[in-house]
Scaffold this active site. Structure first.
Site, PDB file in Angstrom:
ATOM      1  N   LYS A  42     -44.213  25.692 -33.172  1.00 50.44           N
ATOM      2  CA  LYS A  42     -45.383  26.647 -33.377  1.00 50.44           C
ATOM      3  C   LYS A  42     -45.462  27.014 -34.825  1.00 50.44           C
ATOM      4  O   LYS A  42     -46.405  27.657 -35.337  1.00 50.44           O
ATOM      5  CB  LYS A  42     -44.958  27.936 -32.778  1.00 50.44           C
ATOM      6  CG  LYS A  42     -44.670  27.796 -31.113  1.00 50.44           C
ATOM      7  CD  LYS A  42     -44.153  29.286 -30.759  1.00 50.44           C
ATOM      8  CE  LYS A  42     -43.398  29.283 -29.500  1.00 50.44           C
ATOM      9  NZ  LYS A  42     -42.901  30.396 -29.238  1.00 50.44           N
ATOM     10  N   GLY A  43     -44.405  26.563 -35.493  1.00 48.76           N
ATOM     11  CA  GLY A  43     -44.332  27.087 -37.044  1.00 48.76           C
ATOM     12  C   GLY A  43     -45.455  26.695 -38.115  1.00 48.76           C
ATOM     13  O   GLY A  43     -45.702  27.456 -38.823  1.00 48.76           O
ATOM     14  N   GLU A  97     -46.337  19.824 -40.422  1.00 45.70           N
ATOM     15  CA  GLU A  97     -45.212  20.396 -40.148  1.00 45.70           C
ATOM     16  C   GLU A  97     -45.272  21.886 -41.204  1.00 45.70           C
ATOM     17  O   GLU A  97     -45.708  21.543 -42.273  1.00 45.70           O
ATOM     18  CB  GLU A  97     -43.926  19.741 -40.421  1.00 45.70           C
ATOM     19  CG  GLU A  97     -43.094  19.226 -39.219  1.00 45.70           C
ATOM     20  CD  GLU A  97     -42.438  20.620 -38.547  1.00 45.70           C
ATOM     21  OE1 GLU A  97     -42.867  21.605 -38.603  1.00 45.70           O
ATOM     22  OE2 GLU A  97     -41.152  20.085 -38.341  1.00 45.70           O
ATOM     23  N   ASP A 101     -36.199  20.551 -43.607  1.00 49.90           N
ATOM     24  CA  ASP A 101     -35.147  20.976 -44.117  1.00 49.90           C
ATOM     25  C   ASP A 101     -34.158  19.641 -44.077  1.00 49.90           C
ATOM     26  O   ASP A 101     -33.946  18.984 -45.136  1.00 49.90           O
ATOM     27  CB  ASP A 101     -34.622  22.226 -43.021  1.00 49.90           C
ATOM     28  CG  ASP A 101     -33.114  22.645 -43.790  1.00 49.90           C
ATOM     29  OD1 ASP A 101     -32.655  22.481 -44.647  1.00 49.90           O
ATOM     30  OD2 ASP A 101     -32.670  23.543 -42.934  1.00 49.90           O
ATOM     31  N   LYS A 129     -37.491  21.821 -48.409  1.00 48.98           N
ATOM     32  CA  LYS A 129     -36.042  22.461 -48.384  1.00 48.98           C
ATOM     33  C   LYS A 129     -35.235  21.408 -48.742  1.00 48.98           C
ATOM     34  O   LYS A 129     -34.616  20.804 -47.688  1.00 48.98           O
ATOM     35  CB  LYS A 129     -35.605  23.354 -47.476  1.00 48.98           C
ATOM     36  CG  LYS A 129     -35.189  24.700 -47.755  1.00 48.98           C
ATOM     37  CD  LYS A 129     -34.125  25.364 -46.578  1.00 48.98           C
ATOM     38  CE  LYS A 129     -35.131  26.185 -45.776  1.00 48.98           C
ATOM     39  NZ  LYS A 129     -34.023  26.880 -44.844  1.00 48.98           N
ATOM     40  N   PHE A 150     -33.440  30.967 -46.085  1.00 51.79           N
ATOM     41  CA  PHE A 150     -34.013  31.123 -44.855  1.00 51.79           C
ATOM     42  C   PHE A 150     -35.501  31.940 -45.115  1.00 51.79           C
ATOM     43  O   PHE A 150     -35.617  32.817 -45.491  1.00 51.79           O
ATOM     44  CB  PHE A 150     -33.412  31.791 -43.624  1.00 51.79           C
ATOM     45  CG  PHE A 150     -33.887  31.400 -42.612  1.00 51.79           C
ATOM     46  CD1 PHE A 150     -33.809  30.332 -41.782  1.00 51.79           C
ATOM     47  CD2 PHE A 150     -34.691  32.330 -41.802  1.00 51.79           C
ATOM     48  CE1 PHE A 150     -34.333  30.023 -40.533  1.00 51.79           C
ATOM     49  CE2 PHE A 150     -35.337  31.908 -40.686  1.00 51.79           C
ATOM     50  CZ  PHE A 150     -34.999  30.735 -39.986  1.00 51.79           C
ATOM     51  N   VAL A 151     -36.418  30.933 -44.915  1.00 53.15           N
ATOM     52  CA  VAL A 151     -37.580  31.533 -45.091  1.00 53.15           C
ATOM     53  C   VAL A 151     -38.557  31.928 -43.930  1.00 53.15           C
ATOM     54  O   VAL A 151     -38.613  31.296 -42.710  1.00 53.15           O
ATOM     55  CB  VAL A 151     -38.643  30.750 -46.092  1.00 53.15           C
ATOM     56  CG1 VAL A 151     -37.927  30.676 -47.726  1.00 53.15           C
ATOM     57  CG2 VAL A 151     -38.820  29.261 -45.543  1.00 53.15           C
ATOM     58  N   ASP A 157     -40.514  31.450 -38.302  1.00 57.91           N
ATOM     59  CA  ASP A 157     -40.262  32.683 -37.767  1.00 57.91           C
ATOM     60  C   ASP A 157     -38.670  32.784 -37.742  1.00 57.91           C
ATOM     61  O   ASP A 157     -37.904  31.824 -38.139  1.00 57.91           O
ATOM     62  CB  ASP A 157     -40.499  32.603 -36.005  1.00 57.91           C
ATOM     63  CG  ASP A 157     -39.493  31.574 -35.670  1.00 57.91           C
ATOM     64  OD1 ASP A 157     -39.473  30.232 -35.812  1.00 57.91           O
ATOM     65  OD2 ASP A 157     -38.678  31.670 -34.700  1.00 57.91           O
ATOM     66  N   ARG A 163     -43.989  35.499 -37.922  1.00 53.89           N
ATOM     67  CA  ARG A 163     -44.997  34.431 -37.952  1.00 53.89           C
ATOM     68  C   ARG A 163     -46.198  35.065 -38.561  1.00 53.89           C
ATOM     69  O   ARG A 163     -47.009  34.192 -39.114  1.00 53.89           O
ATOM     70  CB  ARG A 163     -45.213  33.974 -36.697  1.00 53.89           C
ATOM     71  CG  ARG A 163     -44.158  33.080 -36.142  1.00 53.89           C
ATOM     72  CD  ARG A 163     -44.534  32.087 -34.837  1.00 53.89           C
ATOM     73  NE  ARG A 163     -43.701  31.617 -34.052  1.00 53.89           N
ATOM     74  CZ  ARG A 163     -42.700  30.614 -34.314  1.00 53.89           C
ATOM     75  NH1 ARG A 163     -42.872  29.819 -35.385  1.00 53.89           N
ATOM     76  NH2 ARG A 163     -41.872  30.196 -33.082  1.00 53.89           N
TER      77      ARG A 163
END
Ligand code: IMP
Length: 183
Positions: A42-43, A97, A101, A129, A150-151, A157, A163
């Site tokens: 969902k990102g 995307e 990472d 990242k 962590f973003v 999310d 979100r």
């Protein structure tokens, strides 16, 4: 946690400017061709919708959903939760995307789609990242390089929250892999 726990990394204005540039590049590269844009749920939802409305080529859209993180913590295992509705065969596919990472998710998706004989597969990622990359994965269009933090926000999310933030921020007290910091 509240929004006070978030340090702004990229403002809505910075994101907007960069997304416009990416859309211009993609439109130029795919000029005269039919493109199938594949956002990874969902990102990537906010990034994808802002990007899509600025693309100036004929587009189709199809969705994919994967799980690679549980509550933001990498399990290193990628699972396809929802597949494309249409076959990618003989199509130009652009995977969209939110963040790369370790690279395991994108690597899995590229291989999965390539096995189904598309005309081409490219990748467009908002955030890169690079610190903990575990596999060599080619990103064709990158929005921003981000530090190993962590973003959240703009689609990304932490435990399904944040979100809806219009900017991207670093979540304080959370390690880059999504665990709570000790102390
Ligand atoms: P990778 O497989 O390690 O490259 O991770 C990719 C996925 O992990 C992304 O699609 C995100 O869903 C998630 N992810 C990685 N880093 C972050 C982060 O900092 N915030 C939120 N999600 C992240």
């Amino acid at each position: 946690m509240t929004n006070k726990d978030i340090k702004v990394l990229l403002t809505a204005k910075q994101i907007k400017k960069r997304v416009k540039l990416l859309a211009e590049r993609i439109s130029k590269d795919y000029k005269g061709r039919q493109l199938t844009v594949v956002p990874v749920l969902k990102g990537s939802i906010l990034f994808f919708s802002d990007l899509l409305r600025q693309l100036k080529v004929d587009c189709e859209v199809d969705f994919l959903s994967v799980s690679s993180y549980k509550a933001a913590k990498s399990k290193g295992v990628v699972r396809l939760l929802m597949d494309l509705r249409e076959s990618p065969e003989k199509k130009h596919i652009l995977i969209v995307e939110d963040i790369v990472d370790t690279g395991l998710t994108l690597d899995y998706l590229i291989k999965n789609i390539k096995a189904r004989r598309p005309l081409s597969v490219k990748t467009c990622v908002l955030l890169d990242k690079p610190v903990l990359r575990k596999t060599h994965v080619k990103v064709d269009y990158t929005g921003f390089k981000v530090p190993d933090e962590f973003v959240v926000g703009y689609g990304l999310d932490y435990k399904e929250k944040y979100r809806n933030l219009p900017f991207i921020g670093i979540l304080k007290g959370i390690t880059p892999r999504g665990d709570k910091n000790e102390g």
